[in-house]
Design a protein around this motif. Structure first.
Motif: not given
Length: 241
Positions: A54-61, A77-84, A95-97
């Motif tokens: 099953n494809e893992p969901a990422n909605l409203f995580c 499971d960690e990602w560095i994210v850039f937002t603006t 942290d995805e997990s």
């Protein structure tokens, strides 16, 4: 006995090597062939390739502070994210997990823009600290030590921080007014922005309003209400090392 076990038809591996075919009768459906799958991927939840999962969901995580413009894998499971939001800029760790988000730095001087997506890479040094390299095609290529953010903020008002401006474009009853502003951004690069009738534009600059070029006009003979520009004085000094 060993031959009987190797030919045991009861073993099911959920392989996905024959793909999905919806036209077969269930009588002819064998191992590795599927007739229907929803949210399916050809790898398991722990990364094994060739089996169905099953494809893992990422909605409203997690809820990010601003618009996402780039990600860099940090490890596991960690990602560095850039937002603006084109005015405020932030770098954080997702942290995805654990479905958690941790802010690393929030500083308008990062000068991220939603029109300039970010690509980059992270690298662990010999001393176990992680360096983050990224580029957005707008600012110079930059590097940041994730484990030692190279600045501190102190209270007070100082000249080291840029001013926050809000320009409200001119307007007229026919909605045909336009406003043009030329200013220097925080990298001291000349920028020109054209605003339609009543448009609001927020930006950062070290310049004072009297040094900017702002002009408004209307395409009709109707009276035009002139533009207005508001300035916010910074509330802290920014010291870099």
């Amino acid at each position: 006995m060993a031959e009987q076990e190797s030919q045991n038809p009861g073993a099911v591996t959920n392989t996905f090597n024959k793909g999905m075919v919806k036209d077969y009768n269930e009588t002819f459906v064998g191992e590795g062939l599927w007739t229907h799958a929803r949210n399916a991927v050809n790898n398991s939840h722990d990364g094994q390739v060739g089996v169905i999962g099953n494809e893992p969901a990422n909605l409203f995580c997690v809820t990010l502070p601003y618009t996402l413009i780039g990600t860099v894998h940090y490890g596991g499971d960690e990602w560095i994210v850039f937002t603006t939001d084109d005015l405020n800029s932030e770098i954080g760790i997702f942290d995805e997990s654990a479905c958690s988000y941790t802010k690393i730095i929030n500083d308008p001087c990062l000068n991220f823009k939603r029109t300039n997506l970010i690509t980059g890479v992270s690298r662990e040094r010999f001393d176990c600290e992680t360096l983050l390299y990224w580029d957005d095609g707008l600012n110079p290529t930059r590097v940041l030590n994730i484990n030692d953010i190279p600045y501190v903020c102190t209270t007070g008002t100082g000249s080291n921080q840029p001013f926050k401006y809000k320009l409200i474009g001119a307007t007229c009853p026919a909605k045909t007014a336009t406003t043009t502003i030329t200013y220097k951004d925080i990298n001291f690069t000349a920028q020109t922005k054209h605003l339609v009738d009543g448009e609001v534009f927020e930006f950062l600059s070290y310049e004072k309003p009297e040094n900017m070029q702002i002009a408004s006009r209307s395409c009709t003979d109707q009276p035009c209400f002139n533009h207005t520009i508001n300035i916010s004085v910074p509330t802290g000094d920014r010291t870099t090392y």
